[in-house]
Design an enzyme around this catalytic site. Structure first.
Site, PDB file in Angstrom:
ATOM      1  N   TYR A  38     -28.848  11.267  20.381  1.00  0.00           N
ATOM      2  CA  TYR A  38     -29.100  10.059  21.234  1.00  0.00           C
ATOM      3  C   TYR A  38     -28.405  10.348  22.425  1.00  0.00           C
ATOM      4  O   TYR A  38     -27.727  11.243  22.687  1.00  0.00           O
ATOM      5  CB  TYR A  38     -28.250   8.967  20.554  1.00  0.00           C
ATOM      6  CG  TYR A  38     -26.618   9.436  20.599  1.00  0.00           C
ATOM      7  CD1 TYR A  38     -25.710   8.722  21.440  1.00  0.00           C
ATOM      8  CD2 TYR A  38     -26.191  10.067  19.786  1.00  0.00           C
ATOM      9  CE1 TYR A  38     -24.465   8.688  21.543  1.00  0.00           C
ATOM     10  CE2 TYR A  38     -24.608  10.158  19.607  1.00  0.00           C
ATOM     11  CZ  TYR A  38     -23.924   9.850  20.547  1.00  0.00           C
ATOM     12  OH  TYR A  38     -22.530  10.034  20.836  1.00  0.00           O
ATOM     13  N   ARG A  57     -29.955  16.735  29.052  1.00  0.00           N
ATOM     14  CA  ARG A  57     -28.921  16.722  27.725  1.00  0.00           C
ATOM     15  C   ARG A  57     -29.879  16.340  26.657  1.00  0.00           C
ATOM     16  O   ARG A  57     -29.829  16.806  25.556  1.00  0.00           O
ATOM     17  CB  ARG A  57     -27.817  16.152  28.073  1.00  0.00           C
ATOM     18  CG  ARG A  57     -27.043  16.627  26.757  1.00  0.00           C
ATOM     19  CD  ARG A  57     -25.370  16.016  27.043  1.00  0.00           C
ATOM     20  NE  ARG A  57     -25.471  14.519  27.067  1.00  0.00           N
ATOM     21  CZ  ARG A  57     -24.137  13.676  27.413  1.00  0.00           C
ATOM     22  NH1 ARG A  57     -23.082  14.439  27.476  1.00  0.00           N
ATOM     23  NH2 ARG A  57     -24.350  12.470  27.464  1.00  0.00           N
ATOM     24  N   ARG A 113     -37.093  12.373   1.043  1.00  0.00           N
ATOM     25  CA  ARG A 113     -35.830  13.191   1.063  1.00  0.00           C
ATOM     26  C   ARG A 113     -35.856  14.366   0.977  1.00  0.00           C
ATOM     27  O   ARG A 113     -36.310  14.866  -0.348  1.00  0.00           O
ATOM     28  CB  ARG A 113     -34.832  12.192   0.620  1.00  0.00           C
ATOM     29  CG  ARG A 113     -33.087  12.911   0.754  1.00  0.00           C
ATOM     30  CD  ARG A 113     -32.163  12.031  -0.121  1.00  0.00           C
ATOM     31  NE  ARG A 113     -30.991  12.235   0.283  1.00  0.00           N
ATOM     32  CZ  ARG A 113     -30.334  13.464   0.043  1.00  0.00           C
ATOM     33  NH1 ARG A 113     -30.831  14.231  -0.903  1.00  0.00           N
ATOM     34  NH2 ARG A 113     -28.995  13.710   0.452  1.00  0.00           N
ATOM     35  N   HIS A 115     -33.777  18.056   2.581  1.00  0.00           N
ATOM     36  CA  HIS A 115     -32.807  18.521   3.514  1.00  0.00           C
ATOM     37  C   HIS A 115     -33.627  19.469   4.666  1.00  0.00           C
ATOM     38  O   HIS A 115     -33.143  19.533   5.749  1.00  0.00           O
ATOM     39  CB  HIS A 115     -31.823  19.521   3.014  1.00  0.00           C
ATOM     40  CG  HIS A 115     -30.592  18.695   2.422  1.00  0.00           C
ATOM     41  ND1 HIS A 115     -30.791  17.978   1.359  1.00  0.00           N
ATOM     42  CD2 HIS A 115     -29.351  18.350   2.926  1.00  0.00           C
ATOM     43  CE1 HIS A 115     -29.678  17.379   0.853  1.00  0.00           C
ATOM     44  NE2 HIS A 115     -28.789  17.624   1.968  1.00  0.00           N
ATOM     45  N   LYS A 160     -25.877  16.365  20.679  1.00  0.00           N
ATOM     46  CA  LYS A 160     -25.416  14.783  20.876  1.00  0.00           C
ATOM     47  C   LYS A 160     -26.096  14.223  19.647  1.00  0.00           C
ATOM     48  O   LYS A 160     -26.960  13.366  19.788  1.00  0.00           O
ATOM     49  CB  LYS A 160     -25.792  14.256  22.510  1.00  0.00           C
ATOM     50  CG  LYS A 160     -25.027  12.752  22.487  1.00  0.00           C
ATOM     51  CD  LYS A 160     -25.147  12.325  23.905  1.00  0.00           C
ATOM     52  CE  LYS A 160     -24.474  11.042  24.187  1.00  0.00           C
ATOM     53  NZ  LYS A 160     -22.900  11.296  24.112  1.00  0.00           N
ATOM     54  N   GLU A 192     -12.011  18.337  22.476  1.00  0.00           N
ATOM     55  CA  GLU A 192     -12.520  17.140  23.304  1.00  0.00           C
ATOM     56  C   GLU A 192     -12.069  16.000  22.557  1.00  0.00           C
ATOM     57  O   GLU A 192     -11.143  16.058  21.439  1.00  0.00           O
ATOM     58  CB  GLU A 192     -13.957  17.152  23.312  1.00  0.00           C
ATOM     59  CG  GLU A 192     -14.849  17.140  21.964  1.00  0.00           C
ATOM     60  CD  GLU A 192     -16.068  17.300  22.186  1.00  0.00           C
ATOM     61  OE1 GLU A 192     -16.682  16.991  23.176  1.00  0.00           O
ATOM     62  OE2 GLU A 192     -16.845  17.259  21.179  1.00  0.00           O
TER      63      GLU A 192
END
Length: 294
Positions: A38, A57, A113, A115, A160, A192
Site C-alpha cells: 500500500y 516506493r 489458499r 502460501h 510497505k 523506527e
C-alpha cells in the site's frame, strides 16, 4: 458489531463506487495472507505531495513481492487526481480547498489458499481518499508523548506491506497509555516507530537510521535531508544506540500524516527540556515551505 462506513467515493478494480458498496472476494490474497502493498499520498490544496517518490516506493514494494504493477505512472496519477476531485465534491468543495490523504492498495489477487506466490493472477487494486488530519498549533507546541519497545516485527520492514499485525500491536501499546507512538529498538539500536520514522538530534546534528531492510524508507527520508541542508543543519544516517536516543536533545517523528512532529516525552520522561526544540522548528518551517512549493 460492525462499524458503519461513510458513504465516501473509492475505486476498486477499474470502477468508482462508494466504501459501503466496495466488495472484495474472501479468497483475495490480501484478505487471506495480507499479500499486498500500500501507499499513502498526502495532498495539500488538491495537489499530491511528492507523488513521484511515493510511486517509486510503491514500485519497489511490488517488485519485492513479485506483484506486477497494474498501472502506468500516468494512470496512477490520473486515479489519484480523480479521487481527490471526487472526495472534494462529496464534501461540497473544490479539491483546491481540501487537505486529503489518498490510500492505494494492491494485492496479488484472488485464488484458492496456497502460501506459494501463484503466478498470473490479476492484482486487486483499491484506492480511496479521506480528510488528512492537520495537527493544531497547540498540539505541535506541546509535542508528542511516546514509549519504547523492542522491535518484534519481521526483517522485511522496507516493504510497505499490508501485513501490518506487528504495527497494529506496537501502535496499540502506545495507545493503551495515551501516547502517540511506540519507538522501537532491535538488538539495542533504533529502528523506527509503529507508523513513523524516527530522528534523533544531538549537538545540533540530525541523526537517522540507515536505509536497509529493517526500516521502511519513509518519503520524508530524502525530504528531511534536503530540509536539513537548506537550514544548514548537519545530517547523518548511521546506527543509533538506545542510549543515544534516551540522551537526545530532541527526537522527531516523520510520516505522511505527522509531517515532522517533536517528541516531548519518552517513557514518561522529558526529551531535552520537554518542549519542541530549535531543530524541530527549523525543519517544520521548511516542511511547510516545501508543501507550498509543490
Amino acid at each position: 458489531m460492525s462499524a458503519q462506513l461513510p458513504d465516501l467515493p473509492c475505486y476498486l478494480n477499474g470502477e468508482f463506487t462508494t466504501l459501503p458498496n466496495a466488495k472484495v472476494s474472501v479468497m483475495d490474497r490480501g484478505f487471506i495472507f495480507g499479500d499486498g502493498i500500500y501507499e499513502v499520498v498526502p495532498a495539500y490544496n488538491g495537489r499530491p505531495f511528492r507523488f513521484d517518490e511515493h510511486l517509486a516506493r510503491l514500485e519497489r514494494s511490488l517488485k519485492e513481492l513479485r506483484i506486477p504493477n497494474p498501472m502506468t505512472k500516468a494512470q496512477w496519477r490520473e486515479l489519484v487526481v480523480e479521487l481527490l476531485n471526487r472526495y472534494a465534491a462529496s464534501q461540497g468543495k473544490p479539491a483546491a480547498e481540501t487537505t486529503q490523504m489518498v490510500y492505494l492498495q494492491i494485492s496479488r489477487g484472488v485464488a484458492m489458499r496456497d502460501h506459494a506466490m501463484i503466478p498470473g493472477l490479476e492484482p486487486t487494486v483499491f484506492a480511496m481518499s479521506n480528510r488528512l488530519y492537520i495537527y493544531t498549533p497547540e498540539e505541535r507546541a506541546k509535542g508528542a508523548a511516546c514509549i519504547t519497545a523492542d522491535d518484534f516485527r519481521w526483517k522485511k520492514a522496507h516493504i510497505k506491506s499490508t501485513s501490518l499485525a506487528g504495527a497494529v500491536v506496537s501502535r496499540q501499546m502506545s495507545a493503551d497509555v495515551g501516547a502517540l507512538e511506540t519507538i522501537m529498538f532491535r538488538d539495542g539500536f533504533l529502528s523506527e516507530a509503529s507508523s513513523s520514522n524516527v530522528w534523533v538530534v544531538k549537538g545540533g546534528k540530525v541523526l537517522g537510521v540507515p536505509k536497509d531492510n529493517l526500516v521502511l524508507e519513509g518519503i520524508r527520508f530524502g525530504l528531511l535531508e534536503t530540509l536539513c541542508r537548506d537550514a544548514g543543519v548537519p545530517f547523518e544516517l548511521r546506527r543509533i544506540s538506545r542510549e543515544e536516543v534516551l540522551a537526545a536533545d530532541e527526537i522527531l517523528l516523520s510520516s505522511a500524516t505527522k509531517e515532522v512532529m517533536a517528541v516531548s516525552m519518552l517513557d514518561g520522561r522529558p526529551v531535552g527540556n520537554g518542549r519542541p526544540g530549535p531543530i524541530y522548528e527549523k525543519l517544520y518551517a521548511g516542511y511547510q515551505r516545501a508543501k507550498q512549493a509543490s
